[in-house]
Enzyme design. Structure first.
Site, short mmCIF file in Angstrom:
data_model
loop_
_atom_site.label_atom_id
_atom_site.label_comp_id
_atom_site.label_asym_id
_atom_site.label_seq_id
_atom_site.Cartn_x
_atom_site.Cartn_y
_atom_site.Cartn_z
N ASP A 1 -13.98 1.67 -16.28
CA ASP A 1 -13.21 0.58 -15.59
C ASP A 1 -13.94 -0.48 -14.85
O ASP A 1 -14.29 0.04 -13.65
CB ASP A 1 -12.18 1.38 -15.02
CG ASP A 1 -10.76 0.16 -14.68
OD1 ASP A 1 -10.76 -1.22 -15.18
OD2 ASP A 1 -9.76 0.82 -13.98
N ASP B 1 -4.43 0.07 1.81
CA ASP B 1 -5.33 -1.19 1.91
C ASP B 1 -4.89 -1.97 3.12
O ASP B 1 -5.82 -2.68 3.65
CB ASP B 1 -4.96 -2.17 0.78
CG ASP B 1 -5.15 -1.57 -0.75
OD1 ASP B 1 -6.04 -0.49 -0.97
OD2 ASP B 1 -4.67 -2.00 -1.62
N HIS C 1 -2.05 -1.67 -2.01
CA HIS C 1 -1.68 -0.07 -1.65
C HIS C 1 -1.33 -0.04 -0.07
O HIS C 1 -1.81 -0.98 0.57
CB HIS C 1 -2.74 0.80 -1.97
CG HIS C 1 -3.43 0.64 -3.52
ND1 HIS C 1 -4.35 -0.36 -3.95
CD2 HIS C 1 -3.02 1.41 -4.68
CE1 HIS C 1 -4.65 0.04 -5.30
NE2 HIS C 1 -4.05 1.02 -5.52
C1 XLS Z 1 -6.97 1.79 -11.20
C2 XLS Z 1 -5.97 0.84 -11.38
C3 XLS Z 1 -5.15 0.44 -9.92
C4 XLS Z 1 -3.90 0.15 -9.85
C5 XLS Z 1 -3.32 0.28 -8.65
O1 XLS Z 1 -7.70 1.53 -12.24
O2 XLS Z 1 -5.94 -0.12 -12.08
O3 XLS Z 1 -6.16 -0.45 -9.07
O4 XLS Z 1 -3.74 -1.23 -10.32
O5 XLS Z 1 -3.22 1.44 -8.01
NI NI Z 2 -7.84 -0.09 -13.58
#
Ligand code: XLS
Ligand code: NI
Ligand code: NI
Length: 441
Positions: A312, A109, A106
């Site tokens: 997640d 980052d 990103h």
């Molecule tokens: C979040 C997403 C993120 C994307 C990129 O759950 O997986 O990490 O891959 O913004």
């Molecule tokens: Ni994710």
């Protein structure tokens, strides 16, 4: 070739070799042999493994109950630009020691956001120059870039779908900068994960208008990037929820419908994330199959969830059975279109040794490699394909073939049922299929 900066961060760890499954060296691949050819392609090219900049070098393990536990040695300087350069040094050291070819990032980052957009843009230009040199020196490439339009509190009501036009403009500025950055780093693809594109409550939400706005911004981003000479693929990364209660890119089928509704299906494909699939109550292979059927299987984020927890958790892949089923879809689809396997995964909060991120990536790469080898054997040395084909054999000739071709009317179809014998009972043979997977693992 290993690329370190002024200081070596992962001391005592060298290039990770392939040593085969008999090796008990924890710093060696047991199954991932980059040059080994599987169904006509080296593993390296099948997978295009990428490191996720955010998980490996930014995230420090904070959770809702406590702060981060990692003490990254590249995060020490008080100068944001120095910190960013140190972080890039760590990133290229890890990537080159693992022998991977790619990373994903990103915008924020790479370097911390500044107080103004102009200052942030200046910082991004500076760090892009630094990273470009490291790319040249190492041969490491960018699988995809993206804009983080979800962390900054300005995006609390959404980015492209924000009810306030001024925030939409802010998102547009950030996406433009992230596209410029991805282009300047030779990025092969660009990702949109709609982090806060959705709603917390429908009561205060005009969903139709928000969807129109999202499509509008995606179209503008596409047009801008194409105008700048970007020839790569745009990916939508579906996710059903988290952080929002409901996210518009809910799952593969929803995202495909959205892209087709707004005429974006030529430029966009999907980036399927394992953990997002399971959050949507689908399996990983289901999402891959849906994307593949639409010709939109673009890329993969390879992080699994936890069977007992509903969020997640971004864990590294270890489940051979699951990944083998996925690799069957993957190989039958002819692989990924433009993308690769991004380890969008993080080590656990209490994994606090610098070497842990090596164990994580070695295990993840080995899981995919072993699953690929298993899937190859299933497709070439078992009755799997023949059994599947046989289930549909009644469509290969005669009226079945006419039905598929579309040359049969509903009256003719009904007549076949009226005049023929009642259908036989034909077993689906699920258990036999399941056993084939186990046999070849
Ligand atoms: C979040 C997403 C993120 C994307 C990129 O759950 O997986 O990490 O891959 O913004
Ligand atoms: Ni994710
Ligand atoms: Ni992801």
């Amino acid at each position: 070739m290993i690329l370190t900066g002024d200081q070596e961060f992962y001391k005592g760890i060298g290039a990770i070799p392939f040593e085969g499954k008999e090796s008990d060296n924890p710093f060696a691949f047991k199954y991932y042999n980059p040059e080994q050819v599987v169904m006509g392609k080296p593993m390296r090219d099948h997978f295009k493994f990428a490191i996720a900049y955010w998980h490996s070098f930014c995230g420090q393990g904070g959770d809702p109950f406590g702060p981060g536990t990692q003490q990254f040695p590249w995060n020490q300087s008080n100068d944001p630009m120095q910190r960013a350069r140190d972080k890039a040094d760590a990133a290229f050291e890890l990537i080159t020691k693992l022998g991977f070819d790619y990373f994903c990032f990103h915008d924020v980052d790479l370097v911390d956001e500044a107080d103004s957009l102009a200052e942030t843009e200046k910082r991004l230009h500076q760090i892009a120059d630094y990273i470009s040199q490291k790319k040249k020196a190492s041969g490491v490439k960018v699988l995809w870039g993206t804009a983080n339009c979800f962390s900054n509190p300005v995006f609390m009501n959404g980015a492209a779908t924000n009810p306030d036009f001024n925030v939409v403009a802010r998102a547009g500025a950030q996406i433009k900068m992230a596209l410029d950055l991805t282009l300047s780093l030779g990025g092969e693809n660009y990702v949109f994960w709609g982090g806060r594109e959705g709603y917390m409550s429908l009561l205060n939400t005009d969903m139709g208008r928000e969807l129109d706005h999202m499509a509008q911004l995606l179209s503008m981003a596409r047009d801008y990037a194409r105008g700048q000479g970007f020839t790569g693929t745009f990916f939508i990364e579906p996710k059903p929820m988290e952080p929002m209660k409901h996210q518009y890119d809910f799952d593969a089928a929803t995202a495909i419908g959205f892209l087709k509704t707004y005429g974006l299906e030529k430029d966009f494909k999907l980036n399927i994330e394992v953990n997002h699939a399971t959050l949507a109550q689908h399996s990983f292979e289901h999402e891959l199959a849906v994307a593949a059927h639409a010709g939109m299987l673009g890329s993969i984020d390879a992080n699994r969830g936890d069977n007992q927890n509903g969020w997640d958790t971004d864990q590294f892949p270890v489940n051979l059975y699951e990944v083998t089923e996925a690799m069957l879809v993957f190989l039958q689809a002819g692989g990924l279109q433009g993308g690769g396997i991004n380890f969008d995964a993080k080590i656990r909060r209490n994994s606090t040794d610098l070497e842990d991120v090596f164990h994580a990536h070695i295990g993840g790469a080995d899981t995919f490699a072993r699953a690929l080898l298993t899937a190859e054997k299933i497709l070439t040395h078992s009755s799997f394909s023949a059994l599947r084909k046989e289930r549909y054999a009644s469509f290969d000739t005669g009226s079945g073939a006419a039905f598929e071709k579309g040359t049969l009317s509903l009256e003719a179809l009904a007549e076949i049922a009226f005049n023929g014998n009642p259908p036989k009972r034909i077993s689906g043979k699920q258990e036999r299929f399941e056993n084939i997977i186990n046999q070849f693992i």
